[in-house]
Design an enzyme around this catalytic site. Sequence first.
Site, mmCIF file in Angstrom:
data_model
loop_
_atom_site.group_PDB
_atom_site.id
_atom_site.type_symbol
_atom_site.label_atom_id
_atom_site.label_comp_id
_atom_site.label_asym_id
_atom_site.label_seq_id
_atom_site.Cartn_x
_atom_site.Cartn_y
_atom_site.Cartn_z
ATOM 1 N N CYS A 2 35.583 38.849 22.261
ATOM 2 C CA CYS A 2 35.311 38.695 20.808
ATOM 3 C C CYS A 2 34.278 39.707 20.175
ATOM 4 C CB CYS A 2 35.698 37.366 20.288
ATOM 5 S SG CYS A 2 36.813 36.335 21.053
ATOM 6 N N ARG A 27 35.691 46.353 22.578
ATOM 7 C CA ARG A 27 35.459 45.063 23.353
ATOM 8 C C ARG A 27 36.765 44.502 23.698
ATOM 9 N NH1 ARG A 27 30.368 42.995 22.568
ATOM 10 N NH2 ARG A 27 31.020 40.848 22.571
ATOM 11 N N TRP A 75 39.503 38.067 21.362
ATOM 12 C CA TRP A 75 39.800 38.431 22.571
ATOM 13 C C TRP A 75 40.428 37.021 23.080
ATOM 14 C CZ3 TRP A 75 41.366 41.741 26.588
ATOM 15 C CH2 TRP A 75 41.435 41.350 27.706
ATOM 16 N N ASN A 101 32.246 33.887 19.048
ATOM 17 C CA ASN A 101 32.637 34.724 20.431
ATOM 18 C C ASN A 101 32.097 33.969 21.580
ATOM 19 O OD1 ASN A 101 32.977 36.544 22.509
ATOM 20 N ND2 ASN A 101 31.007 37.687 21.983
ATOM 21 N N GLY A 102 32.918 33.630 22.749
ATOM 22 C CA GLY A 102 32.434 32.678 23.573
ATOM 23 C C GLY A 102 33.397 31.559 23.948
ATOM 24 N N GLU A 481 39.095 47.301 49.285
ATOM 25 C CA GLU A 481 38.805 47.453 47.861
ATOM 26 C C GLU A 481 37.779 48.647 47.812
ATOM 27 O OE1 GLU A 481 39.987 46.849 45.291
ATOM 28 O OE2 GLU A 481 38.381 47.021 43.724
ATOM 29 N N LYS A 485 38.416 51.897 45.342
ATOM 30 C CA LYS A 485 37.145 52.274 44.383
ATOM 31 C C LYS A 485 36.542 53.830 44.570
ATOM 32 C CE LYS A 485 37.401 49.793 41.701
ATOM 33 N NZ LYS A 485 38.670 49.060 42.135
ATOM 34 N N GLU A 488 39.511 56.359 44.166
ATOM 35 C CA GLU A 488 40.268 56.446 42.724
ATOM 36 C C GLU A 488 39.330 56.963 41.388
ATOM 37 O OE1 GLU A 488 41.786 52.680 40.492
ATOM 38 O OE2 GLU A 488 40.065 51.670 41.479
ATOM 39 N N HIS A 504 43.446 52.535 67.983
ATOM 40 C CA HIS A 504 44.569 52.736 68.125
ATOM 41 C C HIS A 504 45.023 54.029 67.442
ATOM 42 C CE1 HIS A 504 45.208 49.073 70.304
ATOM 43 N NE2 HIS A 504 44.467 48.285 69.374
ATOM 44 N N LYS A 603 45.262 52.173 33.021
ATOM 45 C CA LYS A 603 44.747 50.840 33.548
ATOM 46 C C LYS A 603 45.698 49.783 33.690
ATOM 47 C CE LYS A 603 41.451 47.832 33.488
ATOM 48 N NZ LYS A 603 40.870 47.640 34.747
#
Length: 608
Positions: A2, A27, A75, A101-102, A481, A485, A488, A504, A603
């Site tokens: 937020c 945000r 948010w 916010n929180g 992962e 990263k 991409e 192999h 995204k």
Amino acid sequence: MCGIVGYIGKEQAAPILLDGLSKLEYRGYDSAGIAVYDGSEIKVVKSKGRLKVLNELTHDGASMPGTVGIGHTRWATHGAPSDTNAHPHFNKDESIVVVHNGIIENYLKLKKKLIERGYEFCSDTDTEVVVHLLDYYYHGNPLEAIAKVMHRVEGSYAFGIMFADFPGEIYAARKDSPLIVGSAGDGNLIASDVPAILRYTRSVYYIQNQEFVKLTADSMTFYNMDEEEITKTPTKIEWDINAAEKGGYEHFMLKEIYEQPGAVRDTFSPRLKDGKIVIEELGMTDEEILSVKKIHIVACGSAYHTGMTCKYVFEGLARIPVEVDLASEFRYRDPILEKDTLVVIISQSGETADSLAALREAKSKGSRVLAIVNVIGSSIAREADNVMYTWAGPEIAVATTKAYSTQLIAQYLLALKFAQVRETIGEKEFGEMLTDIERLPEQIEMLLGNKEKIQKFANRYLGARDVFFIGRGIDYAISMEASLKLKETSYIHSEACAAGELKHGTISLIEEGTLVSAVLTQDHLFPKMISNIVEVRTRGAFVMAVTNVGNVEIEKNVDYVIYIPKTNPYFTNSLAIIPLQLFAYYISIGRGCDVDKPRNLAKSVTVE
Ligand code: AGP
């Protein structure tokens, strides 16, 4: 997360609030609202949707006269996005209004007490507890009421507060969520972040934890939680406007890498209470947990990689079989799902088409579906039987980092909860693992201190053609992962290979100077990994190792080592991934790539 703003001065407040909120849109939010004192009472206008809706409702602020006000972009964390759940929130007689916010971690307990005292709630938010608590403690002295609330609430907050009895003042308080104060020449402002006030001033006061401030049109007074006045010195902001939206970081990806300690803490702390794991949103009794005979994790991309990691965690701790599937495969292979299989769909955006389709496929076969999602109220969150939110806050960079880390945490907690109910781990081990989880944020913070060292190493590989990431067990999942990263964000070809599989086929690609990243955090697999490292090095590879602190004997076998702090072997992914995220980031910017918006990527992949 937020955003909050506030203004008190000689100008009309509403246009200033709307402008400030527009600077906080980055945000991420799903609703917005403002409160303005019009000379006789506080007026609130708020709505679900973009700021544009609020601008239309208030005629760009013109229909809300007054020179004192607070505003908010929400948010959602508790309560789906809606007009009612949007901030600001009033107390019953509309004499007090709050934006926040929180996350108020003890809001359920406080809400229960307030209801017992006759308070009525109209929203599903944790924030509404705050305004009723202020009402409860307010007997004509705002400072006293605010200080008492700060002593009662647990969790994170940045509050903006107005009292109709004191129309010439606004208040703001902070714990863990950012809050700044600045003067705008003919008035004063509060905000969550610099962009909201940068057009008025470059001199800001950072409110520290458990401090609060009283603003009038021409003064600002700072207090600690004991209502004692404190003095603060302003900070000069050197950023330009663009940098400010990224909180001073050059890119959102770096900002979000650095937000991981807080995001990880925000995801586990509301669910750890007095040494127990409490996952209310799981919606499963112990009997229902015991009836689960298999877990089927389904996701895409990085979310899938967290499932690959947590297969080992669930099977190791809860001794329950786990199958992990790519959603795009799962949805078309007419999967065999038993009634006692729990399907877990993992998704940051909650809108990934393949994952949503997989959820529907699982439900069509009668399976119970749990979603682990970051965006509140998203499609996957709404259609699952139960949803466990990650509290990473909005993730702007296409390459996920903090959402990935919080997905791991959510699954650790779930696996530990299952293990405790199934009695597959003892109380002592359980307690030690909770301690290990609680230490992860500070350990991640420490690893972020390697930034310069990793940037220097990365700059040596800007021209790399192929990079290989190898590991065994959980370290193979971490390698998946790390490889994603890198490719991409930097467009360098990269692949992850189970180290035992090298012989192999993949080892045919290793030649002089090929960069190989080896992850060795699983002690029982360390000797085997050393053999694999020797295999690739004798063929000319340059080996960068990521391993546990203390494994110094590795230095004779590799060319570069990054050590991670000691933690439980099931949780090493949360640490080993940090340097590997930074490695990908620095290679990408070193190659001049658009690291926040890499080519061809979105995204949220809401199409097949
Ligand atoms: C990860 O960095 C990528 N952005 C991508 O693989 C992503 O994880 C995948 O598209 C899944 O997205 P979701 O978590 O929003 O479902």
